[in-house]
Scaffold this motif. Structure first.
Motif, PDB file in Angstrom:
ATOM      1  N   THR A 132       0.296  -1.272   0.396  1.00  0.00           N
ATOM      2  CA  THR A 132      -0.118  -0.444   0.331  1.00  0.00           C
ATOM      3  C   THR A 132       1.144   1.187   0.073  1.00  0.00           C
ATOM      4  O   THR A 132       2.473   1.619   0.530  1.00  0.00           O
ATOM      5  CB  THR A 132      -0.887   0.000   1.326  1.00  0.00           C
ATOM      6  OG1 THR A 132       0.352   0.400   2.295  1.00  0.00           O
ATOM      7  CG2 THR A 132      -2.056  -1.223   1.332  1.00  0.00           C
ATOM      8  N   LEU A 133       0.313   2.189  -0.460  1.00  0.00           N
ATOM      9  CA  LEU A 133       1.142   3.740  -0.594  1.00  0.00           C
ATOM     10  C   LEU A 133       0.330   4.286   0.198  1.00  0.00           C
ATOM     11  O   LEU A 133      -0.810   4.900   1.058  1.00  0.00           O
ATOM     12  CB  LEU A 133       1.168   4.563  -1.565  1.00  0.00           C
ATOM     13  CG  LEU A 133       1.551   3.593  -3.131  1.00  0.00           C
ATOM     14  CD1 LEU A 133       1.004   4.392  -4.456  1.00  0.00           C
ATOM     15  CD2 LEU A 133       2.961   3.574  -2.552  1.00  0.00           C
ATOM     16  N   ASP A 134       1.288   4.846   1.579  1.00  0.00           N
ATOM     17  CA  ASP A 134       0.230   5.947   2.968  1.00  0.00           C
ATOM     18  C   ASP A 134       0.560   7.093   1.876  1.00  0.00           C
ATOM     19  O   ASP A 134       0.703   7.254   1.161  1.00  0.00           O
ATOM     20  CB  ASP A 134       1.207   6.050   4.045  1.00  0.00           C
ATOM     21  CG  ASP A 134       3.151   6.577   3.530  1.00  0.00           C
ATOM     22  OD1 ASP A 134       3.039   7.683   3.234  1.00  0.00           O
ATOM     23  OD2 ASP A 134       3.772   6.551   4.361  1.00  0.00           O
ATOM     24  N   GLY A 135       0.006   7.926   2.779  1.00  0.00           N
ATOM     25  CA  GLY A 135      -0.231   9.801   2.634  1.00  0.00           C
ATOM     26  C   GLY A 135       1.079  10.296   2.207  1.00  0.00           C
ATOM     27  O   GLY A 135       0.519  11.121   0.725  1.00  0.00           O
ATOM     28  N   LYS A 136       2.087   9.359   1.816  1.00  0.00           N
ATOM     29  CA  LYS A 136       3.001  10.331   1.336  1.00  0.00           C
ATOM     30  C   LYS A 136       3.648  10.132   0.205  1.00  0.00           C
ATOM     31  O   LYS A 136       5.171   9.781  -0.202  1.00  0.00           O
ATOM     32  CB  LYS A 136       4.439  10.667   2.320  1.00  0.00           C
ATOM     33  CG  LYS A 136       3.797  11.925   3.595  1.00  0.00           C
ATOM     34  CD  LYS A 136       4.896  12.092   4.235  1.00  0.00           C
ATOM     35  CE  LYS A 136       4.909  13.183   5.375  1.00  0.00           C
ATOM     36  NZ  LYS A 136       6.177  13.347   6.611  1.00  0.00           N
ATOM     37  N   ASN A 137       3.227   8.269   0.037  1.00  0.00           N
ATOM     38  CA  ASN A 137       2.825   7.813  -1.277  1.00  0.00           C
ATOM     39  C   ASN A 137       4.541   6.593  -0.656  1.00  0.00           C
ATOM     40  O   ASN A 137       5.117   6.074  -1.734  1.00  0.00           O
ATOM     41  CB  ASN A 137       3.272   8.280  -2.225  1.00  0.00           C
ATOM     42  CG  ASN A 137       1.807   9.009  -2.549  1.00  0.00           C
ATOM     43  OD1 ASN A 137       0.753   8.539  -2.402  1.00  0.00           O
ATOM     44  ND2 ASN A 137       2.435   9.890  -4.235  1.00  0.00           N
ATOM     45  N   VAL A 138       5.104   6.413   0.399  1.00  0.00           N
ATOM     46  CA  VAL A 138       5.134   5.241   0.841  1.00  0.00           C
ATOM     47  C   VAL A 138       5.723   4.123   1.230  1.00  0.00           C
ATOM     48  O   VAL A 138       4.013   4.019   1.541  1.00  0.00           O
ATOM     49  CB  VAL A 138       5.874   5.983   2.372  1.00  0.00           C
ATOM     50  CG1 VAL A 138       6.780   4.603   2.687  1.00  0.00           C
ATOM     51  CG2 VAL A 138       7.038   7.355   1.647  1.00  0.00           C
ATOM     52  N   PRO A 139       6.163   3.166   0.115  1.00  0.00           N
ATOM     53  CA  PRO A 139       5.046   2.189  -0.413  1.00  0.00           C
ATOM     54  C   PRO A 139       5.109   1.457   1.645  1.00  0.00           C
ATOM     55  O   PRO A 139       6.456   1.394   2.113  1.00  0.00           O
ATOM     56  CB  PRO A 139       6.515   2.047  -0.898  1.00  0.00           C
ATOM     57  CG  PRO A 139       7.653   2.290  -1.543  1.00  0.00           C
ATOM     58  CD  PRO A 139       6.878   3.324  -0.505  1.00  0.00           C
ATOM     59  N   LYS A 140       4.677   0.724   1.969  1.00  0.00           N
ATOM     60  CA  LYS A 140       4.485  -0.508   3.012  1.00  0.00           C
ATOM     61  C   LYS A 140       4.292  -1.283   2.237  1.00  0.00           C
ATOM     62  O   LYS A 140       2.575  -2.072   1.565  1.00  0.00           O
ATOM     63  CB  LYS A 140       4.290   0.348   4.352  1.00  0.00           C
ATOM     64  CG  LYS A 140       3.676   1.239   4.328  1.00  0.00           C
ATOM     65  CD  LYS A 140       3.506   1.297   6.509  1.00  0.00           C
ATOM     66  CE  LYS A 140       4.720   2.311   6.733  1.00  0.00           C
ATOM     67  NZ  LYS A 140       4.494   3.600   6.109  1.00  0.00           N
ATOM     68  N   ILE A 141       4.525  -2.892   3.346  1.00  0.00           N
ATOM     69  CA  ILE A 141       4.171  -4.475   2.421  1.00  0.00           C
ATOM     70  C   ILE A 141       2.439  -5.133   3.100  1.00  0.00           C
ATOM     71  O   ILE A 141       3.341  -4.802   4.994  1.00  0.00           O
ATOM     72  CB  ILE A 141       5.607  -5.133   2.579  1.00  0.00           C
ATOM     73  CG1 ILE A 141       5.922  -4.610   1.302  1.00  0.00           C
ATOM     74  CG2 ILE A 141       4.898  -6.512   2.623  1.00  0.00           C
ATOM     75  CD1 ILE A 141       8.063  -5.286   1.764  1.00  0.00           C
ATOM     76  N   VAL A 142       2.279  -5.193   3.122  1.00  0.00           N
ATOM     77  CA  VAL A 142       1.290  -6.035   4.513  1.00  0.00           C
ATOM     78  C   VAL A 142       1.493  -7.078   3.904  1.00  0.00           C
ATOM     79  O   VAL A 142       1.227  -8.496   3.351  1.00  0.00           O
ATOM     80  CB  VAL A 142      -0.509  -5.612   3.438  1.00  0.00           C
ATOM     81  CG1 VAL A 142      -1.482  -5.802   4.671  1.00  0.00           C
ATOM     82  CG2 VAL A 142      -0.623  -4.650   3.335  1.00  0.00           C
ATOM     83  N   TYR A 143       2.493  -7.818   5.014  1.00  0.00           N
ATOM     84  CA  TYR A 143       3.037  -8.952   5.563  1.00  0.00           C
ATOM     85  C   TYR A 143       1.649  -9.800   5.585  1.00  0.00           C
ATOM     86  O   TYR A 143       1.690 -11.140   5.618  1.00  0.00           O
ATOM     87  CB  TYR A 143       3.397  -9.040   6.967  1.00  0.00           C
ATOM     88  CG  TYR A 143       5.152  -7.830   6.139  1.00  0.00           C
ATOM     89  CD1 TYR A 143       5.679  -8.600   4.951  1.00  0.00           C
ATOM     90  CD2 TYR A 143       5.549  -6.922   6.846  1.00  0.00           C
ATOM     91  CE1 TYR A 143       6.981  -8.371   4.365  1.00  0.00           C
ATOM     92  CE2 TYR A 143       6.539  -6.032   6.401  1.00  0.00           C
ATOM     93  CZ  TYR A 143       6.981  -6.924   5.193  1.00  0.00           C
ATOM     94  OH  TYR A 143       8.728  -6.086   5.424  1.00  0.00           O
ATOM     95  N   GLU A 144       0.545  -9.774   6.573  1.00  0.00           N
ATOM     96  CA  GLU A 144      -0.481 -10.755   6.542  1.00  0.00           C
ATOM     97  C   GLU A 144      -1.147 -11.652   4.990  1.00  0.00           C
ATOM     98  O   GLU A 144      -1.281 -12.621   5.349  1.00  0.00           O
ATOM     99  CB  GLU A 144      -1.469  -9.883   7.413  1.00  0.00           C
ATOM    100  CG  GLU A 144      -2.364  -9.415   8.365  1.00  0.00           C
ATOM    101  CD  GLU A 144      -1.521  -8.154   8.740  1.00  0.00           C
ATOM    102  OE1 GLU A 144      -0.769  -7.426   8.043  1.00  0.00           O
ATOM    103  OE2 GLU A 144      -1.833  -7.939   9.696  1.00  0.00           O
TER     104      GLU A 144
END
Lengths: 84, 301, 399
Positions: free
Chosen positions: A49-61
């Protein structure tokens, strides 16, 4: 109305916590990440996902650990680490 | 292109939900994700028997945030036509009815219904995600399996050529036909958006390299997809009202020297590992000939 | 066409095929998807005329096969519209996969089946092997004797199919040529009357809708599948009552009431013939002739094949000493399809002092008329002395 026909409704994790399938875990090295967005773009699982500042985050679930993100990262900012 | 460039075309909104039953590195998941982003959720999907019949989720869960009608293998195009006409009779406008079918459901068992809907110019978007074999049943050859490829029903490699389906559909004189690749999502999304502006039959043929069936590691799906285009084995184009146009990277590959040798693509895949030098030359020859024909189309348009 | 306008009823001289088209028109069908096959063709030709002449506000999908015809009806019904199709014989077999899909998906589709023999060898004539092939699929199956019944049955079929307690597709059958191409006077109810009887379909909450992203027909595991099959059967069982109620209500409006079966002089009958479709008229004549000769003969005409009219049949047949079932269908290696069902119904209900005989007759359009039925009756009056038993007779076999 009683259920007479098999209706399926949208749900994250329709196949459960698919993160458990993972053999290699992708980890973003944010000091190297240049925010190009390609890992997000190429994730077949929509598990980045991209947070408000478009930084990628991996959804490990749900990340199945296919490794496309690491393979496509132009600055090699994603490491694949063997799951325990 | 950068994040800003990507986000100008690709919405953040997700319609394919994570945690679905697709294999790691699945090209159908990738393609569906892009397709639904391009459609912005204003779509009803018709899905014939395919890997996606599984990917949509086991009852009572759906992996997609759009309505879906699962349907029998040979019935996708006609079912979609029925939905499309019903929506019109009911005065419901602005909803795109979309078939999402594999290469077997499109080029083999579903070809009759596809041709019928195309000839009638039914108002639907038909997307074939082409992973070049029957993957859901365990890698059996289809008419879209390429020459030489190993499958469980062609253990020595397929001896016939791949059917040129997008051109067959184009011969139905429908308003829009395009090819696309999961390695080039921006190109795909722009084509979906262009297609749905037309009323009538629209067809997009999406190249979808399958790690499981093509025998390459799951992290290489996008890389293999890109190599198919870079070597010229897969060509990105569109035919809009009969007018042919190369798109994206393919438009810069007319000069043969710009194209990578096919072996760069073939050698990444276990399904081609048995190929002899002669086989590889033959495949290269075919690609060169195909591009000569494409040149003619480019000049004519 | 002859039109005799009397008060509120319009009478037209119509074949069953045209009566079906008029029935679909009066039912205000919204989607017609069909593929031509002899002897069904005129049904869709007439509907195309209605649509292009703007007498019927519907869309015709000129599909390239019967498989696609039923698929298009499935799509249309899933999206909330009222679809119609018609077919015969090979066409029905070709759409067989989608027949099961329509029932499994609980979609209120109505289909006309002009019953015709199955090849090889080629035969375009009357036979019931085609419609009986869908017997176990979950479809409601209603059979018609005359053009009037075809029209009435198609209108009623939508009420039944769309009934919230049922939600299953309905097949309405009639015989090739003897019905399909034979003109009879047909009373056409006024459109307003039909509209009051059959309002527009009120779509169920699960029709396809972009604002409600639900998915139909997803994979079920062994823990779930069985229950949905059970629910289809429940819908069919409930349909029995719905069919009767709808038939009564239709009777009040038109003077033509319908039930699951029609009994003719069964009350005191020693021998009863059970049949369906166009043969029933000749059996009635045979009954009348035999009654004059002192024979206690009766007829049961099957209107509803599925759901199986258990109680109605049992009531009609339980006092008879011999029951003959004359049918244009056969289960290879077993016997007449309807006969074996009726025989087992009688035995499982404890009715053992009856002789049941399965007459296989009229296959592939073989002529069978009043004299044949008199012969069959007379032979049953002899056989009834045996007291009990079951027998299969191929009637009129040559060579």
């Amino acid at each position: 109305m009683r259920v007479i026909t098999p209706i399926a409704k949208p749900k994250e994790g329709s196949a459960g916590l698919t993160g458990k399938w993972r053999i290699f875990k992708p980890v973003i090295n944010y000091s190297k990440c240049n925010n190009c967005g390609l890992c997000w773009l190429y994730c077949p699982e929509a598990a980045i996902t991209l947070d408000g500042k478009n930084v990628p985050k991996i959804v490990y679930e749900y990340c199945k650990g296919c490794g496309i993100c690491a393979n496509e990262c132009p600055v090699r900012a994603i490491d694949l680490i063997k799951e325990e | 292109m950068g994040m800003k460039g990507i986000l100008r075309v690709v919405p953040k909104e997700e319609y394919l939900l994570p945690g679905n039953p697709s294999c790691p590195g699945c090209p159908a998941s990738l393609g569906l994700r892009y397709l639904l982003k391009a459609l912005g959720g204003k779509a009803i999907l018709v899905i014939p028997a395919s890997c996606t019949s599984i990917i949509v989720g086991p009852y009572p869960f759906s992996s997609l945030r759009v309505p879906v009608l699962n349907i029998a293998f040979a019935a996708a195009a006609s079912t979609a036509a029925g939905i499309s006409e019903a929506l019109k009779v009911k005065g419901k406008e602005g909803i795109q009815v979309v078939v999402w079918a594999g290469d077997g459901g499109t080029a083999d068992i579903g070809l009759q219904a596809l041709s019928g809907a195309a000839e009638r110019n039914s108002d639907i978007l038909y997307v074939c995600y082409d992973n070049e074999a029957y993957m859901n049943t365990g890698i059996q050859r289809s008419s879209l399996t390429p020459y030489g490829a190993w499958t469980t029903t062609t253990p020595k490699g397929k001896v016939e050529e791949k059917k040129n389906l997008p051109m067959i559909v184009a011969e139905h004189k429908v308003p829009y036909v395009a090819t696309a690749s999961v390695g080039y999502p921006i190109d795909l999304i722009l084509k979906v958006r262009k297609a749905i502006k037309y009323r009538g039959f629209k067809y997009i043929h999406l190249h979808a390299p399958c790690p499981y069936g093509w025998r390459f590691p799951a992290n290489k799906t996008v890389e293999v997809a890109k190599l198919a285009v870079k070597t010229g084995i897969w060509v990105l184009y569109e035919i809009e009202n009969g007018k042919f146009r190369l798109t994206s990277l393919s438009s810069s590959l007319i000069d043969p020297s710009k194209r990578l040798p096919v072996n760069k693509y073939l050698k990444l895949q276990g399904r081609f590992k048995h190929l002899s030098e002669e086989d590889i030359s033959r495949i290269q020859e075919r690609v060169n000939t195909m591009w000569d024909e494409l040149m003619r189309l480019v000049k004519e348009s | 066409m002859i039109s005799l306008r009397r008060s509120k009823v319009m009478k037209l001289l119509l074949t069953s095929n045209y009566a079906a088209a008029y029935g679909a028109k009066l039912a205000r069908v919204e989607i017609v998807a069909a593929y031509p096959i002899t002897p069904q063709t005129q049904v869709v030709e007439k509907l195309a005329e209605f649509i292009e002449g703007e007498e019927l506000k519907a869309t015709m999908i000129r599909v390239e096969s019967e498989h696609s015809a039923m698929a298009a009806c499935i799509g249309a019904a899933a999206a909330g519209a009222r679809p119609f199709t018609a077919t015969s014989s090979q066409g029905l077999l070709y759409m067989y996969e989608m027949i099961w899909w329509a029932a499994g998906a609980r979609l209120p589709i109505v289909m006309g089946v002009v019953t015709r023999a199955i090849a090889p060898p080629w035969s375009i004539w009357s036979d019931h092997a085609d419609i009986l092939s869908i017997r176990d699929s979950g479809w409601i199956i209603i059979f018609s004797e005359s053009a009037q019944e075809v029209l009435d049955n198609i209108i009623q079929a939508y009420r039944i199919a769309e009934h919230k307690e049922v939600l299953l597709p309905v097949a309405v059958g009639w015989d090739a040529f003897t019905s399909s191409h034979t003109a009879e006077p047909v009373s056409l109810p006024e459109q307003e009357l039909v509209d009051s009887f059959l309002p527009p379909r009120t779509p169920e909450p699960f029709v396809l809708d972009v604002n409600e992203p639900i998915s139909h027909g997803n994979l079920t595991y062994p823990d779930e599948y069985m229950e949905f099959r059970f629910l289809i059967n429940e819908g069919l069982e409930r349909a029995r009552k719905v069919i009767r109620e709808v038939g009564k209500e239709y009777g009040k409006l038109t003077g033509r009431e319908y039930g699951l079966i029609e009994e003719y002089k069964c009350g005191d009958a020693d021998v009863i013939l059970v049949t369906l479709g166009s043969m029933a008229g000749d059996v009635k004549d045979a009954v009348d002739i035999l009654r004059k000769e002192g024979y206690h003969a009766g007829l049961v005409k099957l209107r509803c094949l599925r759901p199986f009219p258990r109680e109605a049949l049992l009531n009609a047949l339980r006092e008879a000493r011999a029951v003959g079932i004359v049918e244009r269908s056969f289960s290879m290696g077993r016997g007449g399809i309807i006969a074996t069902e009726i025989n087992s119904l009688l035995r499982e209900s404890g009715v053992n002092d009856v002789v049941t005989v399965s007459y296989i007759a009229g296959l592939g359009g073989r002529e069978i008329g009043v004299n044949d039925f008199i012969n069959i009756f007379k032979s049953l009056f002899k056989k009834m002395e045996r007291g009990s038993g079951f027998e299969v007779v191929w009637y009129g076999l040559r060579g």
